[in-house]
Structure formats: structure tokens, C-alpha cells
Design a protein around this motif. Structure first.
Motif, mmCIF file in Angstrom:
data_model
loop_
_atom_site.group_PDB
_atom_site.id
_atom_site.type_symbol
_atom_site.label_atom_id
_atom_site.label_comp_id
_atom_site.label_asym_id
_atom_site.label_seq_id
_atom_site.Cartn_x
_atom_site.Cartn_y
_atom_site.Cartn_z
ATOM 1 N N ILE A 64 0.839 -1.207 0.000
ATOM 2 C CA ILE A 64 0.000 0.000 0.000
ATOM 3 C C ILE A 64 0.868 1.249 0.000
ATOM 4 O O ILE A 64 0.614 2.212 -0.739
ATOM 5 C CB ILE A 64 -0.956 -0.005 1.213
ATOM 6 C CG1 ILE A 64 -2.025 -1.095 1.028
ATOM 7 C CG2 ILE A 64 -1.623 1.356 1.380
ATOM 8 C CD1 ILE A 64 -2.885 -1.312 2.257
ATOM 9 N N ILE A 65 1.926 1.248 0.822
ATOM 10 C CA ILE A 65 2.840 2.396 0.857
ATOM 11 C C ILE A 65 3.513 2.589 -0.503
ATOM 12 O O ILE A 65 3.652 3.724 -0.999
ATOM 13 C CB ILE A 65 3.900 2.206 1.953
ATOM 14 C CG1 ILE A 65 3.241 2.236 3.328
ATOM 15 C CG2 ILE A 65 4.984 3.282 1.858
ATOM 16 C CD1 ILE A 65 4.179 1.901 4.467
ATOM 17 N N ALA A 66 3.921 1.472 -1.129
ATOM 18 C CA ALA A 66 4.547 1.548 -2.451
ATOM 19 C C ALA A 66 3.582 2.150 -3.467
ATOM 20 O O ALA A 66 3.980 2.960 -4.327
ATOM 21 C CB ALA A 66 5.009 0.162 -2.899
ATOM 22 N N MET A 67 2.306 1.776 -3.375
ATOM 23 C CA MET A 67 1.308 2.316 -4.305
ATOM 24 C C MET A 67 1.038 3.788 -4.031
ATOM 25 O O MET A 67 0.812 4.576 -4.962
ATOM 26 C CB MET A 67 0.012 1.504 -4.200
ATOM 27 C CG MET A 67 0.130 0.072 -4.721
ATOM 28 S SD MET A 67 0.589 0.012 -6.475
ATOM 29 C CE MET A 67 -0.854 0.755 -7.233
ATOM 30 N N VAL A 68 1.068 4.185 -2.752
ATOM 31 C CA VAL A 68 0.885 5.604 -2.418
ATOM 32 C C VAL A 68 2.005 6.434 -3.049
ATOM 33 O O VAL A 68 1.757 7.489 -3.655
ATOM 34 C CB VAL A 68 0.858 5.801 -0.886
ATOM 35 C CG1 VAL A 68 0.957 7.288 -0.534
ATOM 36 C CG2 VAL A 68 -0.412 5.200 -0.299
#
Length: 205
Positions: A64-68
Motif C-alpha cells: 500500500i505504501i509503495a502504491m501511495v
């Protein structure tokens, strides 16, 4: 070879929310590796990342952090660096574990690993039992094991200083849970490749 007195501990069985929070495929696979190594001189390697990095909850948060970061790259391209670093970390870990799985090959082809058709009286998928080296002796648990497998053990260890040989009896369920290719490997590979792809695309817009 002296009989084993201490065996690998199976992964802790978790239920409910903890199935997502604390489940990690290396723990399952490495349990089978340790059992194999306990009965074979040809030692197999273990997978990495099972203590923390590959808990399902941790992987989900990191993705999720990578996608953010990937979508923040729409605002400023430099944010894609965060996506690339996180994704490469998990891609490297995933590819390493794929390599370990492929190089280890079967974890069930040791003489002292005996396939059984049914679980033992305690209902477990595996069980350590003593195989008498004297064919005239018997062990009730071995009645579910193919006789040719028992004969192979006796043939290999007859004439040793031991009257019996410790072996692990396992069921097809054990093989399915602990030794098969972890599907999470493919999921992680696809997920983080997707994150990098989206990050690169958004950074270039």
C-alpha cells in the motif's frame, strides 16, 4: 546415524484475524526443510523473510505504501523512488525464495521420510516413529506405511549399532501444506511488479 532427539517445531497455528496478520509462507516451507535435514546428509537451504518481512499484514502495508508513492509521483516524479526501493526489496526476496524452492527440489525423497495414507491416532499430518531394524519386529503406526519404504530403511540401516531407526511418517496433507510451491510467491511477484510499473508510468506523465 544416531537417532534424532530434538525435531523442528511446526509453525504456530493461527486462527481468525491472526491468519492474515502473522501467516508467512517461509515458516511452513522451512519446517519441511528442517525435517528433511534431520534425516538426510544432503542438507537443503531455507527461505528468508519469514520472521517479519513476509507476514501477510506487513506485505500488505508495504505494498500500500509503495502504491501511495506511485500515485504521489503524479505530483512529483521523485516519489517513485520510494515505490522502486520497496518493490525491489520484496522482488529480490521473492526471487531468492523461488530460487531456494527450485534448487531444493523435493523435500520428501529421503529414505527416513515415510509416506502414509492416513493420519496417526493423534490426527497430525506427520509423526516421528521408530522403525525396528529387525523385520520380525513391528510398530503399529507403520501399518499405514508402504512396506517398500520400510524395507528401504531397514536395508540402509541394517548392521548398524542401532536396533531401530527414527523416521518421520507423513500424510499427503503434510506434503500439501509444507512442501508445495507457495502461491504467495507469485502473488508478491505480480503485486510489486505492478507497483513499479504504475510508479514508472505516473512519474513519466
Amino acid at each position: 546415524m544416531p537417532p534424532q532427539t530434538k525435531y523442528a517445531e511446526p509453525p504456530v497455528e493461527v486462527k481468525g484475524l491472526q491468519v492474515f496478520v502473522r501467516t508467512a509462507y517461509p515458516a511452513r516451507y522451512n519446517f519441511a526443510v528442517k525435517n528433511y535435514n534431520a534425516v538426510s546428509v544432503n542438507q537443503k537451504a531455507t527461505m528468508r523473510g519469514g520472521r517479519l518481512l513476509l507476514f501477510r499484514s506487513i506485505v500488505a502495508v508495504v505494498w500500500i505504501i509503495a502504491m501511495v508513492f506511485a500515485f504521489l509521483a503524479l505530483i512529483k516524479a521523485v516519489f517513485v523512488i520510494g515505490t522502486i526501493i520497496l518493490s525491489l526489496l520484496y522482488l529480490a526476496l521473492t526471487l531468492y525464495n523461488v530460487y531456494i524452492y527450485l534448487s531444493n527440489r523435493s523435500l520428501l525423497n529421503a529414505t527416513r521420510l515415510l509416506p502414509a495414507k492416513v493420519a496417526g491416532p493423534n490426527g497430525r499430518y506427520y509423526e516421528w516413529v521408530s522403525v525396528p531394524n529387525d523385520a520380525r519386529s513391528a510398530n503399529e503406526r507403520l501399518s499405514a506405511v508402504d512396506q517398500s519404504a520400510i524395507d528401504s530403511v531397514r536395508k540402509e540401516y541394517v548392521g548398524s549399532n542401532q536396533s531401530e531407526t527414527m523416521c518421520m511418517v507423513y500424510t499427503p496433507r503434510y506434503a500439501d501444506i509444507y512442501t508445495t510451491f507457495p502461491k504467495e510467491l507469485l502473488i508478491h511477484l505480480v503485486a510489486f511488479l505492478l507497483a513499479i510499473t504504475i510508479g514508472i508510468i505516473t512519474a513519466s506523465l
